[in-house]
Design an enzyme around this catalytic site. Structure first.
Site, PDB file in Angstrom:
ATOM      1  N   ILE A  13      10.750  -5.546  12.534  1.00  0.00           N
ATOM      2  CA  ILE A  13      10.995  -4.340  13.333  1.00  0.00           C
ATOM      3  C   ILE A  13      10.053  -4.292  14.543  1.00  0.00           C
ATOM      4  O   ILE A  13      10.478  -3.986  15.649  1.00  0.00           O
ATOM      5  CB  ILE A  13      10.801  -3.053  12.480  1.00  0.00           C
ATOM      6  CG1 ILE A  13      11.675  -3.103  11.215  1.00  0.00           C
ATOM      7  CG2 ILE A  13      11.093  -1.796  13.305  1.00  0.00           C
ATOM      8  CD1 ILE A  13      13.165  -3.181  11.464  1.00  0.00           C
ATOM      9  N   THR A 125       1.300  10.326   7.315  1.00  0.00           N
ATOM     10  CA  THR A 125       0.946  10.628   8.709  1.00  0.00           C
ATOM     11  C   THR A 125      -0.223  11.616   8.751  1.00  0.00           C
ATOM     12  O   THR A 125      -1.173  11.454   9.531  1.00  0.00           O
ATOM     13  CB  THR A 125       2.179  11.197   9.456  1.00  0.00           C
ATOM     14  OG1 THR A 125       3.281  10.330   9.197  1.00  0.00           O
ATOM     15  CG2 THR A 125       1.946  11.269  10.953  1.00  0.00           C
ATOM     16  N   ARG A 151      15.491   2.561  11.476  1.00  0.00           N
ATOM     17  CA  ARG A 151      16.679   2.708  10.631  1.00  0.00           C
ATOM     18  C   ARG A 151      17.661   1.567  10.824  1.00  0.00           C
ATOM     19  O   ARG A 151      18.858   1.745  10.647  1.00  0.00           O
ATOM     20  CB  ARG A 151      17.426   3.970  11.055  1.00  0.00           C
ATOM     21  CG  ARG A 151      16.745   5.224  10.735  1.00  0.00           C
ATOM     22  CD  ARG A 151      17.565   6.333  11.333  1.00  0.00           C
ATOM     23  NE  ARG A 151      17.705   7.428  10.399  1.00  0.00           N
ATOM     24  CZ  ARG A 151      18.328   8.559  10.704  1.00  0.00           C
ATOM     25  NH1 ARG A 151      18.885   8.718  11.882  1.00  0.00           N
ATOM     26  NH2 ARG A 151      18.417   9.518   9.812  1.00  0.00           N
ATOM     27  N   LYS A 203      13.462   9.082   5.648  1.00  0.00           N
ATOM     28  CA  LYS A 203      13.639   7.624   5.524  1.00  0.00           C
ATOM     29  C   LYS A 203      13.803   7.220   4.052  1.00  0.00           C
ATOM     30  O   LYS A 203      14.674   6.428   3.690  1.00  0.00           O
ATOM     31  CB  LYS A 203      12.420   6.924   6.132  1.00  0.00           C
ATOM     32  CG  LYS A 203      12.297   5.460   5.820  1.00  0.00           C
ATOM     33  CD  LYS A 203      13.319   4.661   6.584  1.00  0.00           C
ATOM     34  CE  LYS A 203      13.276   3.204   6.189  1.00  0.00           C
ATOM     35  NZ  LYS A 203      14.153   2.374   6.971  1.00  0.00           N
ATOM     36  N   ASN A 207      17.537   5.669   2.019  1.00  0.00           N
ATOM     37  CA  ASN A 207      17.699   4.452   1.219  1.00  0.00           C
ATOM     38  C   ASN A 207      17.887   4.768  -0.271  1.00  0.00           C
ATOM     39  O   ASN A 207      18.604   4.054  -0.965  1.00  0.00           O
ATOM     40  CB  ASN A 207      16.528   3.498   1.461  1.00  0.00           C
ATOM     41  CG  ASN A 207      16.700   2.752   2.779  1.00  0.00           C
ATOM     42  OD1 ASN A 207      17.810   2.688   3.323  1.00  0.00           O
ATOM     43  ND2 ASN A 207      15.635   2.197   3.302  1.00  0.00           N
ATOM     44  N   ARG A 210      21.541   5.585  -0.839  1.00  0.00           N
ATOM     45  CA  ARG A 210      22.393   4.393  -0.942  1.00  0.00           C
ATOM     46  C   ARG A 210      22.188   3.713  -2.305  1.00  0.00           C
ATOM     47  O   ARG A 210      23.135   3.249  -2.931  1.00  0.00           O
ATOM     48  CB  ARG A 210      22.055   3.434   0.196  1.00  0.00           C
ATOM     49  CG  ARG A 210      23.113   2.365   0.408  1.00  0.00           C
ATOM     50  CD  ARG A 210      23.075   1.835   1.827  1.00  0.00           C
ATOM     51  NE  ARG A 210      23.830   0.594   1.975  1.00  0.00           N
ATOM     52  CZ  ARG A 210      25.132   0.533   2.177  1.00  0.00           C
ATOM     53  NH1 ARG A 210      25.846   1.628   2.242  1.00  0.00           N
ATOM     54  NH2 ARG A 210      25.735  -0.630   2.317  1.00  0.00           N
ATOM     55  N   GLY A 254      19.115  -5.708  -3.668  1.00  0.00           N
ATOM     56  CA  GLY A 254      17.949  -6.432  -3.168  1.00  0.00           C
ATOM     57  C   GLY A 254      17.546  -5.984  -1.788  1.00  0.00           C
ATOM     58  O   GLY A 254      17.945  -4.922  -1.316  1.00  0.00           O
ATOM     59  N   CYS A 257      14.187  -2.899   1.444  1.00  0.00           N
ATOM     60  CA  CYS A 257      14.258  -1.466   1.743  1.00  0.00           C
ATOM     61  C   CYS A 257      14.830  -0.676   0.579  1.00  0.00           C
ATOM     62  O   CYS A 257      14.150   0.129  -0.024  1.00  0.00           O
ATOM     63  CB  CYS A 257      15.128  -1.247   2.979  1.00  0.00           C
ATOM     64  SG  CYS A 257      14.657  -2.302   4.329  1.00  0.00           S
TER      65      CYS A 257
HETATM   66  N1  SAJ Z   1      24.840  -3.477  -1.918  1.00  0.00           N
HETATM   67  C1  SAJ Z   1      25.697  -3.361  -3.007  1.00  0.00           C
HETATM   68  N2  SAJ Z   1      26.848  -2.646  -2.853  1.00  0.00           N
HETATM   69  C2  SAJ Z   1      27.172  -2.046  -1.683  1.00  0.00           C
HETATM   70  C3  SAJ Z   1      26.288  -2.147  -0.582  1.00  0.00           C
HETATM   71  C4  SAJ Z   1      25.115  -2.883  -0.724  1.00  0.00           C
HETATM   72  O1  SAJ Z   1      25.436  -3.897  -4.091  1.00  0.00           O
HETATM   73  O2  SAJ Z   1      28.245  -1.423  -1.639  1.00  0.00           O
HETATM   74  C5  SAJ Z   1      23.571  -4.242  -2.067  1.00  0.00           C
HETATM   75  C6  SAJ Z   1      23.458  -5.445  -1.125  1.00  0.00           C
HETATM   76  O3  SAJ Z   1      24.116  -6.576  -1.627  1.00  0.00           O
HETATM   77  C7  SAJ Z   1      21.949  -5.626  -1.067  1.00  0.00           C
HETATM   78  C8  SAJ Z   1      21.423  -4.171  -1.157  1.00  0.00           C
HETATM   79  O4  SAJ Z   1      22.491  -3.415  -1.672  1.00  0.00           O
HETATM   80  O5  SAJ Z   1      21.475  -6.355  -2.173  1.00  0.00           O
HETATM   81  C9  SAJ Z   1      20.945  -3.589   0.162  1.00  0.00           C
HETATM   82  O6  SAJ Z   1      21.811  -3.937   1.229  1.00  0.00           O
HETATM   83  P1  SAJ Z   1      22.234  -2.922   2.405  1.00  0.00           P
HETATM   84  O7  SAJ Z   1      23.124  -3.622   3.350  1.00  0.00           O
HETATM   85  O8  SAJ Z   1      22.769  -1.665   1.813  1.00  0.00           O
HETATM   86  O9  SAJ Z   1      20.854  -2.504   3.084  1.00  0.00           O
HETATM   87  P2  SAJ Z   1      19.600  -3.248   3.816  1.00  0.00           P
HETATM   88  O10 SAJ Z   1      18.496  -3.332   2.814  1.00  0.00           O
HETATM   89  O11 SAJ Z   1      19.985  -4.484   4.547  1.00  0.00           O
HETATM   90  O12 SAJ Z   1      19.237  -2.135   4.938  1.00  0.00           O
HETATM   91  C10 SAJ Z   1      18.983  -0.774   4.576  1.00  0.00           C
HETATM   92  C11 SAJ Z   1      19.791   0.143   5.489  1.00  0.00           C
HETATM   93  N3  SAJ Z   1      19.814   1.481   4.904  1.00  0.00           N
HETATM   94  C12 SAJ Z   1      20.949   2.147   4.656  1.00  0.00           C
HETATM   95  O13 SAJ Z   1      22.046   1.696   4.877  1.00  0.00           O
HETATM   96  C13 SAJ Z   1      20.802   3.535   4.102  1.00  0.00           C
HETATM   97  C14 SAJ Z   1      19.210   0.151   6.882  1.00  0.00           C
HETATM   98  O14 SAJ Z   1      19.845   1.109   7.708  1.00  0.00           O
HETATM   99  C15 SAJ Z   1      17.704   0.471   6.832  1.00  0.00           C
HETATM  100  O15 SAJ Z   1      17.100   0.423   8.106  1.00  0.00           O
HETATM  101  C16 SAJ Z   1      17.029  -0.579   5.968  1.00  0.00           C
HETATM  102  O16 SAJ Z   1      17.604  -0.499   4.653  1.00  0.00           O
HETATM  103  C17 SAJ Z   1      15.538  -0.272   5.966  1.00  0.00           C
HETATM  104  O17 SAJ Z   1      14.799  -0.950   6.716  1.00  0.00           O
HETATM  105  O18 SAJ Z   1      15.122   0.684   5.319  1.00  0.00           O
END
Ligand code: SAJ
Length: 405
Positions: A13, A125, A151, A203, A207, A210, A254, A257
């Site tokens: 980042i 902070t 983000r 933040k 995550n 999700r 994985g 984040c």
């Molecule tokens: N995954 C699933 N099923 C899904 C979606 C994802 O099993 O339907 C798994 C992926 O295979 C992976 C994990 O979740 O193992 C995470 O992948 P991701 O694409 O959801 O997220 P990251 O870790 O690449 O990025 C996230 C993002 N956060 C959100 O979407 C809420 C990104 O916007 C953030 O900036 C980033 O974390 C961060 O730096 O926090």
């Protein structure tokens, strides 16, 4: 060069952020403790894989707007973009943020802006504010301290840095406004002002949300396996409801984040964060379940055919179409079956990597042709529409052939 902005941390980042700011003609000094990272960047090159990053870094360096160093110097704006990992007990480790802050405290002057971007536990902070004023009490009320989490989605960083909305929380209103005015020069997305604690929690909650949603999908996949229902068809049909949007089950969660940030809430609020904690458990358990399923299928094969199976493990990255292995559930599964099962041969394929320190990687098509059991762990595009799976036992944990499109 007299930098206007000093960025501490030149990773996934910090580097793109520094280069973006410098691309507007602002003098930026990027600081990293790693001398080789600093050297690479000063040559106009990059040390991480991210589309479009090389072009913007090399241009900013050659024009003289961006420089890297192992030491910070005086500037007007300081951005803290260092890692915040967790320790063995899942407690967040903010020592890098502390070290970065200590490094710039002697440089601070009246009117400066100090912003933390690193994912941080709630209250970080304010803690840094205390740290700063403990050694520079004369600056109290005269410097602006704010939190503004990044983000962006790895693989799409340069676009999302500019286009995504940002949440900006100062320790007071003046700091919030000063930080908003700083980001407004570089970000096209909306800038939403709040206080530092809310921005920090925002933040973590994004995550965690999700993670919880993926846990729901993973739980469904376990129920469906027992119930004899195709989970992908089930989700596709349930999502036809106008207010239902179930995510995809997989072999676990994985990355650095989503598999990490929820622990920053759980560790500070263990009693209250029941659902967030359970989601982490479910998503971790899903990887173990997949590993045990592979082992039991291998045993069944050996018993049925009176010979040891060859098993192809397809995909090791933490998510589709990237080469990043951090916190990868597929790696956990590969390690687990290598350690726990001595039945047959395991072949490994990860088309986004040339090699791996532990596993000899082979071409995925070759792995498929040689194997009796094909295990899909990551839904890489390359694995879609493979038509040589006849007479193979296929274990599809990521919906390669899902009826979901
Ligand atoms: N995954 C699933 N099923 C899904 C979606 C994802 O099993 O339907 C798994 C992926 O295979 C992976 C994990 O979740 O193992 C995470 O992948 P991701 O694409 O959801 O997220 P990251 O870790 O690449 O990025 C996230 C993002 N956060 C959100 O979407 C809420 C990104 O916007 C953030 O900036 C980033 O974390 C961060 O730096 O926090």
């Amino acid at each position: 060069m007299n930098p206007k902005v000093v960025t501490i941390g030149l990773g996934y980042i910090g580097l793109p952020t520094s280069a973006l700011i410098a691309s507007y003609g602002t003098n930026v000094l990027g600081v990293d403790t790693n001398q080789s990272v600093v050297d690479i960047i000063n040559q106009g090159k990059i040390h991480i894989v991210e589309p479009d990053l090389y072009e913007i870094v090399s241009k900013a360096v050659s024009k003289g707007f961006f420089k890297a160093s192992t030491k910070p110097t005086t500037a007007d704006v300081y951005l803290i973009v260092v890692p915040t990992p967790f320790m063995g007990n899942y407690e967040p480790d903010i020592s890098f943020v502390e070290a970065a802050t200590n490094g710039i405290i002697p440089l601070l002057k009246k009117g400066d802006l100090y912003i933390i971007e690193s994912t941080s536990p709630i209250g970080t902070t304010e803690k840094m504010q205390e740290l700063i004023f403990a050694s520079r009490p004369e600056l109290e009320g005269d410097i602006h301290i704010a939190y503004c989490p990044e983000r962006v989605l790895p693989g799409n960083v340069m676009h999302e840095l500019v286009e995504n909305d940002r949440v900006i929380g100062g320790v007071d209103e003046a700091a919030t406004q000063k930080a908003i005015s700083f980001y407004s020069k570089y970000v096209k997305g909306k800038l939403h002002g709040t206080n530092a604690r809310t921005a920090e929690m925002c933040k973590l909650v994004e995550n965690s949300s999700r993670d919880v949603q993926i846990a729901f999908a993973n739980e469904l996949s376990l129920i469906c396996d027992k119930a004899g229902v195709n989970v992908w068809e089930l989700i596709k049909l349930a999502n036809k409801h106008p207010r239902v949007n179930i995510l995809n089950p997989g072999c676990g969660v994985g990355g650095h984040c989503i598999a990490v940030d929820p622990y920053f809430i759980i560790s500070d609020f263990p009693t209250e964060s029941q659902m967030i904690g359970k989601a982490r458990e479910i998503n971790n358990y899903k990887s173990l379940w997949c590993a045990e399923k592979i082992i039991s299928e291998k045993k069944d094969f050996a018993h049925k055919y009176k010979r040891q199976p060859v098993t192809a493990i397809l995909g090791l990255a933490f998510k589709p179409n990237i080469d990043d292995l951090r916190e990868s559930p597929a790696m956990f599964i590969a390690d687990y079956i290598e350690k726990k099962s001595n039945i047959g041969i395991n072949l490994f394929a990860e088309p986004n990597l040339d090699s791996h320190s532990k596993y000899k990687l082979i071409d995925y098509k070759e792995a498929i042709s040689k194997a009796d059991i094909i295990v899909f762990l990551v839904a890489h595009d390359k694995f879609k529409n493979i038509n040589s799976l006849k007479n193979k036992l296929v274990l599809d944990f990521c919906g390669i052939n899902k009826i979901n499109e």
